[in-house]
Motif scaffolding. Structure first.
Motif, PDB file in Angstrom:
ATOM      1  N   ALA A  30       0.852  -1.183   0.000  1.00  7.73           N
ATOM      2  CA  ALA A  30       0.000   0.000   0.000  1.00  7.73           C
ATOM      3  C   ALA A  30       0.891   1.237   0.000  1.00  7.73           C
ATOM      4  CB  ALA A  30      -0.891  -0.006   1.235  1.00  7.73           C
ATOM      5  N   ILE A  31       0.498   2.241  -0.764  1.00  5.64           N
ATOM      6  CA  ILE A  31       1.303   3.453  -0.875  1.00  5.64           C
ATOM      7  C   ILE A  31       0.867   4.539   0.102  1.00  5.64           C
ATOM      8  CG2 ILE A  31       1.851   3.028  -3.290  1.00  5.64           C
ATOM      9  CD1 ILE A  31      -0.293   5.217  -3.947  1.00  5.64           C
ATOM     10  N   SER A  32      -0.098   4.229   0.947  1.00  2.21           N
ATOM     11  CA  SER A  32      -0.725   5.261   1.763  1.00  2.21           C
ATOM     12  C   SER A  32       0.223   5.946   2.739  1.00  2.21           C
ATOM     13  CB  SER A  32      -1.908   4.659   2.531  1.00  2.21           C
ATOM     14  OG  SER A  32      -1.478   3.550   3.296  1.00  2.21           O
ATOM     15  N   THR A  33       1.391   5.365   3.009  1.00  2.00           N
ATOM     16  CA  THR A  33       2.339   5.997   3.927  1.00  2.00           C
ATOM     17  C   THR A  33       3.585   6.516   3.213  1.00  2.00           C
ATOM     18  OG1 THR A  33       3.394   3.871   4.418  1.00  2.00           O
ATOM     19  CG2 THR A  33       1.588   4.560   5.871  1.00  2.00           C
ATOM     20  N   TYR A  34       3.554   6.506   1.875  1.00  2.00           N
ATOM     21  CA  TYR A  34       4.745   6.887   1.105  1.00  2.00           C
ATOM     22  C   TYR A  34       4.536   8.183   0.325  1.00  2.00           C
ATOM     23  CZ  TYR A  34       6.089   1.994   1.866  1.00  2.00           C
ATOM     24  OH  TYR A  34       6.406   0.784   2.422  1.00  2.00           O
ATOM     25  N   ASN A  35       5.570   9.018   0.338  1.00  2.00           N
ATOM     26  CA  ASN A  35       5.598  10.175  -0.540  1.00  2.00           C
ATOM     27  C   ASN A  35       5.924   9.725  -1.955  1.00  2.00           C
ATOM     28  OD1 ASN A  35       5.243  11.901   1.716  1.00  2.00           O
ATOM     29  ND2 ASN A  35       7.442  11.908   2.110  1.00  2.00           N
ATOM     30  N   MET A  36       5.405  10.448  -2.936  1.00  2.00           N
ATOM     31  CA  MET A  36       5.575  10.028  -4.325  1.00  2.00           C
ATOM     32  C   MET A  36       5.787  11.237  -5.221  1.00  2.00           C
ATOM     33  SD  MET A  36       2.701   7.033  -4.645  1.00  2.00           S
ATOM     34  CE  MET A  36       3.389   6.407  -6.169  1.00  2.00           C
ATOM     35  N   GLY A  37       6.242  10.976  -6.443  1.00  2.00           N
ATOM     36  CA  GLY A  37       6.464  12.088  -7.353  1.00  2.00           C
ATOM     37  C   GLY A  37       6.460  11.665  -8.811  1.00  2.00           C
ATOM     38  N   TRP A  38       6.409  12.680  -9.667  1.00  2.00           N
ATOM     39  CA  TRP A  38       6.506  12.503 -11.120  1.00  2.00           C
ATOM     40  C   TRP A  38       7.766  13.206 -11.609  1.00  2.00           C
ATOM     41  CZ3 TRP A  38       3.423   9.468 -14.030  1.00  2.00           C
ATOM     42  CH2 TRP A  38       2.167   9.110 -13.529  1.00  2.00           C
ATOM     43  N   PHE A  39       8.474  12.532 -12.492  1.00  2.00           N
ATOM     44  CA  PHE A  39       9.638  13.093 -13.167  1.00  2.00           C
ATOM     45  C   PHE A  39       9.456  12.875 -14.664  1.00  2.00           C
ATOM     46  CE2 PHE A  39      12.948  13.988  -9.886  1.00  2.00           C
ATOM     47  CZ  PHE A  39      12.218  13.621  -8.775  1.00  2.00           C
ATOM     48  N   ARG A  61      16.851  13.185 -16.128  1.00  2.00           N
ATOM     49  CA  ARG A  61      15.511  13.093 -15.563  1.00  2.00           C
ATOM     50  C   ARG A  61      15.269  14.326 -14.692  1.00  2.00           C
ATOM     51  NH1 ARG A  61      13.432   7.307 -13.485  1.00  2.00           N
ATOM     52  NH2 ARG A  61      14.296   6.904 -15.558  1.00  2.00           N
ATOM     53  N   GLU A  62      14.153  14.997 -14.915  1.00  2.00           N
ATOM     54  CA  GLU A  62      13.876  16.217 -14.195  1.00  2.00           C
ATOM     55  C   GLU A  62      12.579  16.121 -13.400  1.00  2.00           C
ATOM     56  OE1 GLU A  62      13.320  19.672 -16.607  1.00  2.00           O
ATOM     57  OE2 GLU A  62      11.568  18.882 -17.651  1.00  2.00           O
ATOM     58  N   PHE A  63      12.575  16.814 -12.287  1.00  2.00           N
ATOM     59  CA  PHE A  63      11.425  16.840 -11.400  1.00  2.00           C
ATOM     60  C   PHE A  63      10.243  17.556 -12.057  1.00  2.00           C
ATOM     61  CE2 PHE A  63       8.897  17.177  -7.718  1.00  2.00           C
ATOM     62  CZ  PHE A  63       8.519  18.500  -7.557  1.00  2.00           C
ATOM     63  N   VAL A  64       9.055  17.000 -11.857  1.00  2.00           N
ATOM     64  CA  VAL A  64       7.829  17.618 -12.365  1.00  2.00           C
ATOM     65  C   VAL A  64       6.921  18.012 -11.200  1.00  2.00           C
ATOM     66  CG1 VAL A  64       5.748  17.273 -13.730  1.00  2.00           C
ATOM     67  CG2 VAL A  64       7.936  16.343 -14.545  1.00  2.00           C
ATOM     68  N   ALA A  65       6.555  17.033 -10.369  1.00  2.00           N
ATOM     69  CA  ALA A  65       5.637  17.296  -9.261  1.00  2.00           C
ATOM     70  C   ALA A  65       5.788  16.192  -8.221  1.00  2.00           C
ATOM     71  CB  ALA A  65       4.202  17.363  -9.751  1.00  2.00           C
ATOM     72  N   ALA A  66       5.423  16.513  -6.980  1.00  2.00           N
ATOM     73  CA  ALA A  66       5.482  15.533  -5.912  1.00  2.00           C
ATOM     74  C   ALA A  66       4.341  15.753  -4.941  1.00  2.00           C
ATOM     75  CB  ALA A  66       6.824  15.609  -5.182  1.00  2.00           C
ATOM     76  N   ILE A  67       4.034  14.699  -4.178  1.00  2.00           N
ATOM     77  CA  ILE A  67       2.912  14.761  -3.247  1.00  2.00           C
ATOM     78  C   ILE A  67       3.251  13.956  -2.008  1.00  2.00           C
ATOM     79  CG2 ILE A  67       1.768  12.758  -4.328  1.00  2.00           C
ATOM     80  CD1 ILE A  67      -0.923  14.268  -3.826  1.00  2.00           C
ATOM     81  N   THR A  68       2.871  14.483  -0.850  1.00  2.00           N
ATOM     82  CA  THR A  68       3.133  13.765   0.385  1.00  2.00           C
ATOM     83  C   THR A  68       2.174  12.596   0.551  1.00  2.00           C
ATOM     84  OG1 THR A  68       1.681  15.286   1.575  1.00  2.00           O
ATOM     85  CG2 THR A  68       4.046  15.819   1.527  1.00  2.00           C
ATOM     86  N   TRP A  69       2.463  11.729   1.524  1.00  2.52           N
ATOM     87  CA  TRP A  69       1.711  10.489   1.678  1.00  2.52           C
ATOM     88  C   TRP A  69       0.219  10.751   1.881  1.00  2.52           C
ATOM     89  CZ3 TRP A  69      -1.025   9.713   6.174  1.00  2.52           C
ATOM     90  CH2 TRP A  69      -0.699  10.561   7.247  1.00  2.52           C
ATOM     91  N   ALA A 107       8.170  14.200 -23.399  1.00  5.79           N
ATOM     92  CA  ALA A 107       9.159  13.437 -22.638  1.00  5.79           C
ATOM     93  C   ALA A 107       8.551  12.099 -22.240  1.00  5.79           C
ATOM     94  CB  ALA A 107       9.588  14.189 -21.378  1.00  5.79           C
ATOM     95  N   VAL A 108       9.386  11.239 -21.704  1.00  2.00           N
ATOM     96  CA  VAL A 108       8.889  10.047 -21.017  1.00  2.00           C
ATOM     97  C   VAL A 108       8.662  10.442 -19.559  1.00  2.00           C
ATOM     98  CG1 VAL A 108       9.352   7.673 -20.320  1.00  2.00           C
ATOM     99  CG2 VAL A 108      10.127   8.497 -22.560  1.00  2.00           C
ATOM    100  N   TYR A 109       7.470  10.160 -19.065  1.00  3.04           N
ATOM    101  CA  TYR A 109       7.106  10.523 -17.693  1.00  3.04           C
ATOM    102  C   TYR A 109       7.183   9.286 -16.810  1.00  3.04           C
ATOM    103  CZ  TYR A 109       5.670  15.186 -19.051  1.00  3.04           C
ATOM    104  OH  TYR A 109       5.683  16.482 -19.493  1.00  3.04           O
ATOM    105  N   TYR A 110       7.857   9.461 -15.667  1.00  4.01           N
ATOM    106  CA  TYR A 110       8.051   8.378 -14.716  1.00  4.01           C
ATOM    107  C   TYR A 110       7.442   8.745 -13.368  1.00  4.01           C
ATOM    108  CZ  TYR A 110      11.755   6.878 -17.950  1.00  4.01           C
ATOM    109  OH  TYR A 110      12.465   6.475 -19.055  1.00  4.01           O
ATOM    110  N   CYS A 111       6.849   7.767 -12.714  1.00  7.22           N
ATOM    111  CA  CYS A 111       6.443   7.988 -11.334  1.00  7.22           C
ATOM    112  C   CYS A 111       7.405   7.247 -10.413  1.00  7.22           C
ATOM    113  CB  CYS A 111       5.011   7.541 -11.075  1.00  7.22           C
ATOM    114  SG  CYS A 111       4.665   5.789 -11.293  1.00  7.22           S
ATOM    115  N   GLY A 112       7.627   7.823  -9.251  1.00  6.95           N
ATOM    116  CA  GLY A 112       8.536   7.251  -8.282  1.00  6.95           C
ATOM    117  C   GLY A 112       7.942   7.286  -6.885  1.00  6.95           C
ATOM    118  N   VAL A 113       8.466   6.437  -6.017  1.00 10.45           N
ATOM    119  CA  VAL A 113       7.987   6.358  -4.636  1.00 10.45           C
ATOM    120  C   VAL A 113       9.183   6.347  -3.693  1.00 10.45           C
ATOM    121  CG1 VAL A 113       7.902   3.826  -4.685  1.00 10.45           C
ATOM    122  CG2 VAL A 113       6.489   5.083  -3.041  1.00 10.45           C
ATOM    123  N   VAL A 114       9.010   7.005  -2.556  1.00 10.29           N
ATOM    124  CA  VAL A 114      10.044   7.050  -1.519  1.00 10.29           C
ATOM    125  C   VAL A 114       9.614   6.125  -0.400  1.00 10.29           C
ATOM    126  CG1 VAL A 114      11.306   8.470   0.108  1.00 10.29           C
ATOM    127  CG2 VAL A 114      10.615   9.427  -2.106  1.00 10.29           C
TER     128      VAL A 114
END
Length: 126
Positions: A28-37, A45-53, A92-99
């Motif tokens: 579950a991603i509910s406790t993880y911060n995530m972002g788009w690059f 790879r460049e930062f686009v947007a991010a969101i807290t958990w 661009a190619v858009y990637y999502c990532g999780v911390v």
């Protein structure tokens, strides 16, 4: 480990809109911060947007502010990127990532993200 799959990319005309989705599995991603690059050919790879958990904090690159909106639905284990007023330079190619590591959220640094999706191509024609 969290597996991520992006979808929703494609071809759009300048001024148009696209909505990207990033669906997670494995945890579950509910406790993880995530972002788009994003990454254009020949560029880093460049930062686009991010969101807290919780979704209460959102962050944007200056180049996409007022045009893109990041959101998430933890019940669906999915994050979104609504892209409006698209420009050819958004191609661009858009990637999502999780911390998943504990610590401060250095949201604009790709190296701080632990898992990535395979990417989805966004092409904006003029």
């Amino acid at each position: 480990q969290v597996q991520l799959v992006e979808s929703g990319g494609g071809l759009a005309q300048a001024g148009g809109s696209l909505r990207l989705s990033c669906t997670a599995s494995g945890r579950a991603i509910s406790t993880y911060n995530m972002g788009w690059f994003r990454q254009a050919p020949g560029s880093e790879r460049e930062f686009v947007a991010a969101i807290t958990w919780s979704g209460s904090g959102t962050y944007y690159a200056d180049s996409v502010k007022e045009r893109f909106t990041i959101s998430r639905d933890n019940a669906k284990n999915t994050m979104y990127l609504e892209m409006n007023s698209l420009k050819p330079e958004d191609t661009a190619v858009y990637y999502c990532g999780v911390v998943v590591r504990y610590g401060g959220f250095a949201y604009s640094q790709a190296s701080r993200y632990d898992n990535w999706g395979q990417g989805t191509q966004v092409t904006v024609s003029s």
